[in-house]
Design an enzyme around this catalytic site. Structure first.
Site, mmCIF file in Angstrom:
data_model
loop_
_atom_site.group_PDB
_atom_site.id
_atom_site.type_symbol
_atom_site.label_atom_id
_atom_site.label_comp_id
_atom_site.label_asym_id
_atom_site.label_seq_id
_atom_site.Cartn_x
_atom_site.Cartn_y
_atom_site.Cartn_z
ATOM 1 N N SER A 38 27.712 63.345 -16.061
ATOM 2 C CA SER A 38 28.212 64.770 -15.426
ATOM 3 C C SER A 38 28.020 65.222 -14.180
ATOM 4 C CB SER A 38 27.443 65.109 -16.669
ATOM 5 O OG SER A 38 27.388 64.652 -17.535
ATOM 6 N N PRO A 39 29.134 64.633 -13.531
ATOM 7 C CA PRO A 39 29.042 64.784 -12.000
ATOM 8 C C PRO A 39 30.096 65.993 -12.125
ATOM 9 C CG PRO A 39 31.368 63.286 -12.811
ATOM 10 C CD PRO A 39 30.376 63.627 -13.252
ATOM 11 N N LEU A 40 30.072 67.217 -13.324
ATOM 12 C CA LEU A 40 30.370 68.120 -13.671
ATOM 13 C C LEU A 40 29.842 69.381 -14.293
ATOM 14 C CD1 LEU A 40 34.679 68.068 -13.241
ATOM 15 C CD2 LEU A 40 33.164 68.384 -11.269
ATOM 16 N N GLY A 41 28.474 68.792 -14.259
ATOM 17 C CA GLY A 41 27.836 69.549 -15.556
ATOM 18 C C GLY A 41 28.274 69.976 -16.544
ATOM 19 N N ARG A 42 28.733 68.849 -16.917
ATOM 20 C CA ARG A 42 29.793 68.525 -18.677
ATOM 21 C C ARG A 42 30.755 70.115 -18.309
ATOM 22 N NH1 ARG A 42 24.260 66.581 -19.856
ATOM 23 N NH2 ARG A 42 24.436 65.082 -20.687
ATOM 24 N N GLY A 43 31.401 70.448 -17.540
ATOM 25 C CA GLY A 43 32.362 71.143 -17.718
ATOM 26 C C GLY A 43 31.946 72.735 -16.565
ATOM 27 N N TYR A 84 30.346 55.507 -28.002
ATOM 28 C CA TYR A 84 30.769 56.478 -28.294
ATOM 29 C C TYR A 84 32.257 55.938 -29.239
ATOM 30 C CZ TYR A 84 29.491 56.826 -23.386
ATOM 31 O OH TYR A 84 29.426 57.044 -22.166
ATOM 32 N N HIS A 102 22.546 50.778 -22.173
ATOM 33 C CA HIS A 102 23.173 51.765 -22.386
ATOM 34 C C HIS A 102 21.548 53.506 -21.984
ATOM 35 C CE1 HIS A 102 25.908 55.331 -23.923
ATOM 36 N NE2 HIS A 102 25.319 55.654 -23.199
#
Length: 340
Positions: free
Chosen positions: A208-213, A64, A129
């Protein structure tokens, strides 16, 4: 108002690693894969607000950028002994576009550099990673085992991998966590990974638990991602797919409303209710979104609620693949559209 005492905690693996049930993915706080990031002062403020609300689990990576690990280190310095920092190795010179490198010498170098950037004497959770086909997982696990023996690392984690590779690595150095994409619109880990994680006593850290937003309802087919935003390349974020998947958003919103929750809170509460050894790491650049996400720990889902939700999800067809071939290598945490 959400208080620190409201936070729940998850035990990752059988080695004694305990973290807040919801962590914070820090990738989007600095410029890179997820957009322009925020100023250092804003990033520090957000991380410290998260900690004040009970978050003890912060996720970064060499890939990152040096600024990301540096930011995380500065932000948690006042309470370093009360939090868990996770970081990762696995690329040539830390650059995903340069190729994979999980050689023992590279692992050791990355750890030394990460320790220096974060201003700490140990890494709590060290992940590979991405898998490096040139290096047997036994060598990777052995290198991390040596670093654990030296006190520079405390726990070991792996990325998405074949079950046999997970077993082989675990036999050399017990794993505490597997980091994998897992959300209401990507449920494959339930069948692919959960049986072996349960058997071996390994925790799950969904990125990504929120589907990348997308699952927050904040993105539609009219969205224009800023240059450099990784989502521009993903099939699921093309206008036609975004429009086709509206049925999922509508269903999540109505289900959440019935529970007195936001869509984001329901999506996170659903993950937390699945297993006690799950700790999602949603990311955001906004304090109001952070506070909204963390209130997910207050949303109670019964076994019957879970059954109904899963049956509902089974009826919805998701349009668009997760990744465009060839698969990108270093884009993990869920960073919502907030930072665009």
């Amino acid at each position: 108002m959400l208080q620190e005492a409201d936070m729940e905690y998850s035990k990752l693996g059988s080695q004694g690693l305990q973290v807040s049930a919801l962590g914070l993915g820090c990738m989007g706080l600095t410029p890179g894969h997820a957009g322009k990031g925020v100023s250092e002062a804003e990033g520090i403020e957000l991380i410290r607000r998260a900690h004040a609300l009970g978050v003890t689990f912060f996720d970064t990576a060499e890939a990152y950028g040096a600024a990301n690990e540096t930011l995380v280190g500065k932000a948690v310095a006042p309470f370093r002994d009360r939090v868990i920092i996770a970081t990762k190795f696995g690329f040539v010179d830390g650059d995903p576009s340069a190729g994979l490198d999980s050689s023992p010498a590279r692992i050791r170098l990355v750890v030394e550099q990460s320790l220096q950037r974060m201003g700490t004497d140990h890494i709590d959770l060290l992940y590979q990673h991405r898998l490096d086909p040139k290096v047997p997982v036994e060598e990777v696990a052995g290198a991390v085992r040596d670093l654990i023996a030296e006190g520079k690392v405390r726990y070991f984690g792996m990325p998405e991998a074949d079950v046999e590779l997970i077993r082989r690595a675990h036999a050399v150095q017990p794993l505490s966590a597997l980091q994998c994409e897992y959300s209401m619109w990507w449920r494959e880990p339930e069948t692919r990974f959960f049986p072996v994680l349960e058997e071996l006593g390994i925790g799950c850290v969904p990125y990504s638990p929120l589907g990348r937003g997308y699952l927050t309802g904040a993105i539609d087919e009219k969205i224009r991602f800023e240059p450099g935003d990784f989502r521009r390349t993903l099939p699921r974020f093309q206008p036609e797919a975004l429009e086709a998947n509206r049925a999922l958003l509508g269903w999540i919103e109505s289900t959440a409303r019935a529970k007195g929750a936001s869509s984001a809170q329901l999506a996170l509460a659903w993950l937390l209710a699945k297993r006690p050894w799950i700790a999602p790491i949603p990311g955001t650049t906004r304090i109001d979104r952070l506070e909204e996400n963390l209130k997910a720990v207050q949303v109670v889902l019964t076994p019957e609620d879970l059954r109904r939700i899963d049956l509902g999800l089974d009826q919805i067809r998701i349009v668009g693949e997760r990744y465009a071939p060839p698969r990108p290598r270093a884009h993990d945490e869920d960073v919502s559209v907030d930072n665009s």
